[in-house]
Every structure is written in structure tokens, then in C-alpha cells.
Design a protein around this motif. Sequence first.
Motif, PDB file in Angstrom:
ATOM      1  N   MET A  47       0.848  -1.172   0.000  1.00  0.00           N
ATOM      2  CA  MET A  47       0.000   0.000   0.000  1.00  0.00           C
ATOM      3  C   MET A  47       0.897   1.240   0.000  1.00  0.00           C
ATOM      4  O   MET A  47       1.808   1.340   0.791  1.00  0.00           O
ATOM      5  CB  MET A  47      -0.875   0.018   1.252  1.00  0.00           C
ATOM      6  N   PHE A  48       0.635   2.155  -0.905  1.00  0.00           N
ATOM      7  CA  PHE A  48       1.378   3.398  -0.970  1.00  0.00           C
ATOM      8  C   PHE A  48       0.586   4.461  -0.230  1.00  0.00           C
ATOM      9  O   PHE A  48      -0.615   4.564  -0.385  1.00  0.00           O
ATOM     10  CB  PHE A  48       1.587   3.817  -2.423  1.00  0.00           C
ATOM     11  N   CYS A  49       1.280   5.245   0.538  1.00  0.00           N
ATOM     12  CA  CYS A  49       0.562   6.283   1.275  1.00  0.00           C
ATOM     13  C   CYS A  49       1.510   7.400   1.666  1.00  0.00           C
ATOM     14  O   CYS A  49       2.676   7.166   1.912  1.00  0.00           O
ATOM     15  CB  CYS A  49      -0.125   5.735   2.502  1.00  0.00           C
ATOM     16  N   SER A  50       1.000   8.597   1.693  1.00  0.00           N
ATOM     17  CA  SER A  50       1.730   9.732   2.237  1.00  0.00           C
ATOM     18  C   SER A  50       0.975  10.155   3.489  1.00  0.00           C
ATOM     19  O   SER A  50      -0.198   9.828   3.642  1.00  0.00           O
ATOM     20  CB  SER A  50       1.792  10.862   1.214  1.00  0.00           C
ATOM     21  N   PRO A  51       1.617  10.861   4.381  1.00  0.00           N
ATOM     22  CA  PRO A  51       0.922  11.266   5.605  1.00  0.00           C
ATOM     23  C   PRO A  51      -0.390  12.002   5.361  1.00  0.00           C
ATOM     24  O   PRO A  51      -1.318  11.871   6.156  1.00  0.00           O
ATOM     25  CB  PRO A  51       1.942  12.171   6.297  1.00  0.00           C
ATOM     26  N   SER A  52      -0.495  12.727   4.274  1.00  0.00           N
ATOM     27  CA  SER A  52      -1.740  13.471   4.012  1.00  0.00           C
ATOM     28  C   SER A  52      -2.917  12.555   3.720  1.00  0.00           C
ATOM     29  O   SER A  52      -4.070  12.971   3.815  1.00  0.00           O
ATOM     30  CB  SER A  52      -1.544  14.449   2.853  1.00  0.00           C
ATOM     31  N   THR A  53      -2.656  11.290   3.395  1.00  0.00           N
ATOM     32  CA  THR A  53      -3.742  10.339   3.117  1.00  0.00           C
ATOM     33  C   THR A  53      -3.993   9.396   4.282  1.00  0.00           C
ATOM     34  O   THR A  53      -4.861   8.535   4.188  1.00  0.00           O
ATOM     35  CB  THR A  53      -3.427   9.498   1.865  1.00  0.00           C
ATOM     36  N   TRP A  54      -3.252   9.547   5.367  1.00  0.00           N
ATOM     37  CA  TRP A  54      -3.420   8.650   6.519  1.00  0.00           C
ATOM     38  C   TRP A  54      -4.805   8.811   7.137  1.00  0.00           C
ATOM     39  O   TRP A  54      -5.337   9.907   7.257  1.00  0.00           O
ATOM     40  CB  TRP A  54      -2.389   8.944   7.593  1.00  0.00           C
ATOM     41  N   THR A  55      -5.355   7.712   7.567  1.00  0.00           N
ATOM     42  CA  THR A  55      -6.585   7.720   8.356  1.00  0.00           C
ATOM     43  C   THR A  55      -6.206   8.016   9.800  1.00  0.00           C
ATOM     44  O   THR A  55      -5.021   8.065  10.156  1.00  0.00           O
ATOM     45  CB  THR A  55      -7.285   6.360   8.298  1.00  0.00           C
ATOM     46  N   LYS A  56      -7.212   8.152  10.643  1.00  0.00           N
ATOM     47  CA  LYS A  56      -6.930   8.337  12.069  1.00  0.00           C
ATOM     48  C   LYS A  56      -6.157   7.141  12.624  1.00  0.00           C
ATOM     49  O   LYS A  56      -5.280   7.301  13.469  1.00  0.00           O
ATOM     50  CB  LYS A  56      -8.220   8.558  12.855  1.00  0.00           C
ATOM     51  N   ALA A  57      -6.472   5.951  12.132  1.00  0.00           N
ATOM     52  CA  ALA A  57      -5.761   4.746  12.588  1.00  0.00           C
ATOM     53  C   ALA A  57      -4.288   4.793  12.189  1.00  0.00           C
ATOM     54  O   ALA A  57      -3.418   4.401  12.973  1.00  0.00           O
ATOM     55  CB  ALA A  57      -6.426   3.491  12.022  1.00  0.00           C
ATOM     56  N   HIS A  58      -3.989   5.263  10.972  1.00  0.00           N
ATOM     57  CA  HIS A  58      -2.602   5.414  10.548  1.00  0.00           C
ATOM     58  C   HIS A  58      -1.859   6.390  11.458  1.00  0.00           C
ATOM     59  O   HIS A  58      -0.729   6.135  11.894  1.00  0.00           O
ATOM     60  CB  HIS A  58      -2.511   5.944   9.115  1.00  0.00           C
ATOM     61  N   VAL A  59      -2.495   7.527  11.723  1.00  0.00           N
ATOM     62  CA  VAL A  59      -1.879   8.550  12.575  1.00  0.00           C
ATOM     63  C   VAL A  59      -1.607   7.975  13.959  1.00  0.00           C
ATOM     64  O   VAL A  59      -0.520   8.154  14.521  1.00  0.00           O
ATOM     65  CB  VAL A  59      -2.758   9.814  12.669  1.00  0.00           C
ATOM     66  N   GLN A  60      -2.598   7.267  14.505  1.00  0.00           N
ATOM     67  CA  GLN A  60      -2.411   6.679  15.839  1.00  0.00           C
ATOM     68  C   GLN A  60      -1.269   5.669  15.845  1.00  0.00           C
ATOM     69  O   GLN A  60      -0.492   5.601  16.801  1.00  0.00           O
ATOM     70  CB  GLN A  60      -3.712   6.044  16.333  1.00  0.00           C
ATOM     71  N   SER A  61      -1.159   4.893  14.783  1.00  0.00           N
ATOM     72  CA  SER A  61      -0.067   3.921  14.697  1.00  0.00           C
ATOM     73  C   SER A  61       1.283   4.629  14.660  1.00  0.00           C
ATOM     74  O   SER A  61       2.220   4.224  15.341  1.00  0.00           O
ATOM     75  CB  SER A  61      -0.223   3.041  13.453  1.00  0.00           C
ATOM     76  N   TRP A  62       1.375   5.691  13.865  1.00  0.00           N
ATOM     77  CA  TRP A  62       2.631   6.433  13.804  1.00  0.00           C
ATOM     78  C   TRP A  62       2.945   7.075  15.147  1.00  0.00           C
ATOM     79  O   TRP A  62       4.093   7.049  15.602  1.00  0.00           O
ATOM     80  CB  TRP A  62       2.590   7.513  12.709  1.00  0.00           C
ATOM     81  N   LEU A  63       1.939   7.648  15.803  1.00  0.00           N
ATOM     82  CA  LEU A  63       2.160   8.276  17.099  1.00  0.00           C
ATOM     83  C   LEU A  63       2.630   7.268  18.147  1.00  0.00           C
ATOM     84  O   LEU A  63       3.538   7.558  18.931  1.00  0.00           O
ATOM     85  CB  LEU A  63       0.889   8.982  17.579  1.00  0.00           C
ATOM     86  N   ARG A  64       2.033   6.067  18.139  1.00  0.00           N
ATOM     87  CA  ARG A  64       2.485   5.034  19.087  1.00  0.00           C
ATOM     88  C   ARG A  64       3.936   4.663  18.805  1.00  0.00           C
ATOM     89  O   ARG A  64       4.735   4.491  19.718  1.00  0.00           O
ATOM     90  CB  ARG A  64       1.583   3.805  19.012  1.00  0.00           C
ATOM     91  N   TRP A  65       4.269   4.554  17.511  1.00  0.00           N
ATOM     92  CA  TRP A  65       5.651   4.258  17.141  1.00  0.00           C
ATOM     93  C   TRP A  65       6.585   5.372  17.627  1.00  0.00           C
ATOM     94  O   TRP A  65       7.614   5.107  18.233  1.00  0.00           O
ATOM     95  CB  TRP A  65       5.787   4.097  15.621  1.00  0.00           C
ATOM     96  N   ALA A  66       6.233   6.626  17.350  1.00  0.00           N
ATOM     97  CA  ALA A  66       7.063   7.768  17.740  1.00  0.00           C
ATOM     98  C   ALA A  66       7.222   7.831  19.258  1.00  0.00           C
ATOM     99  O   ALA A  66       8.307   8.116  19.766  1.00  0.00           O
ATOM    100  CB  ALA A  66       6.457   9.067  17.210  1.00  0.00           C
ATOM    101  N   TRP A  67       6.139   7.536  19.980  1.00  0.00           N
ATOM    102  CA  TRP A  67       6.171   7.566  21.450  1.00  0.00           C
ATOM    103  C   TRP A  67       7.235   6.595  21.962  1.00  0.00           C
ATOM    104  O   TRP A  67       8.015   6.943  22.842  1.00  0.00           O
ATOM    105  CB  TRP A  67       4.799   7.183  21.994  1.00  0.00           C
ATOM    106  N   LYS A  68       7.262   5.403  21.382  1.00  0.00           N
ATOM    107  CA  LYS A  68       8.252   4.400  21.790  1.00  0.00           C
ATOM    108  C   LYS A  68       9.643   4.740  21.256  1.00  0.00           C
ATOM    109  O   LYS A  68      10.624   4.663  21.983  1.00  0.00           O
ATOM    110  CB  LYS A  68       7.851   3.010  21.308  1.00  0.00           C
ATOM    111  N   HIS A  69       9.730   5.104  19.988  1.00  0.00           N
ATOM    112  CA  HIS A  69      11.004   5.374  19.340  1.00  0.00           C
ATOM    113  C   HIS A  69      11.775   6.496  20.034  1.00  0.00           C
ATOM    114  O   HIS A  69      12.988   6.419  20.204  1.00  0.00           O
ATOM    115  CB  HIS A  69      10.786   5.722  17.872  1.00  0.00           C
ATOM    116  N   TYR A  70      11.077   7.534  20.429  1.00  0.00           N
ATOM    117  CA  TYR A  70      11.708   8.686  21.070  1.00  0.00           C
ATOM    118  C   TYR A  70      11.656   8.616  22.601  1.00  0.00           C
ATOM    119  O   TYR A  70      12.006   9.588  23.265  1.00  0.00           O
ATOM    120  CB  TYR A  70      11.069   9.985  20.569  1.00  0.00           C
TER     121      TYR A  70
END
Length: 95
Positions: free
Chosen positions: A1-24
Amino acid sequence: MFCSPSTWTKAHVQSWLRWAWKHYNIPGEYNLGNLDLTGLELCFSTKEDFKNRSEHGGLLYEAFIQLQLDIPQSEWECKYYSAGYIHCYKMVMNK
């Protein structure tokens, strides 16, 4: 699946935020409610918007900006992992 942040759903955003929370290694509880955004809303959010939504908004904003600088929008490919995180990276072109 190809996607840019501007096409992310709320679920995509939440997944990225959870990743960032752990990563940082962001301290404290992850607060889903204040950061319940679509990708388009996230893209149009200012640093001040991020700060108003989270005490760690400045760090999250910088992480999001860096993500966009590192990978041009035309080269996004997203993979989902069992933990529910989204990991975006440069697409490898097969020749």
C-alpha cells in the motif's frame, strides 16, 4: 500500500504516534484523545497545534517534520506489523 501522511486515516496517525512515542522514549502515558487526527489534519497542524494537544507536542512535531523531509511523498510505502505500528520507508524500485 502506498501512502503519504496526508492520506493517513486516524488509525494510521495513531499507529505512527504510538511508534514515535516508543522510538523517542517519550515519558508518560500516551493520550489518544488529544491526538485523534487524520493525516491531512496532522499535515496542516502547526508546532503550536501539536504543543496544545500534548505536553510533548514539540518533539512530536519535529519527528513528523523530519519524517516528511527524510522521505519524499512520492516514495512512501507502509507496512503494518503485528504490534499495530505503521512503519514507512522508501520504496525499493524493482527493475
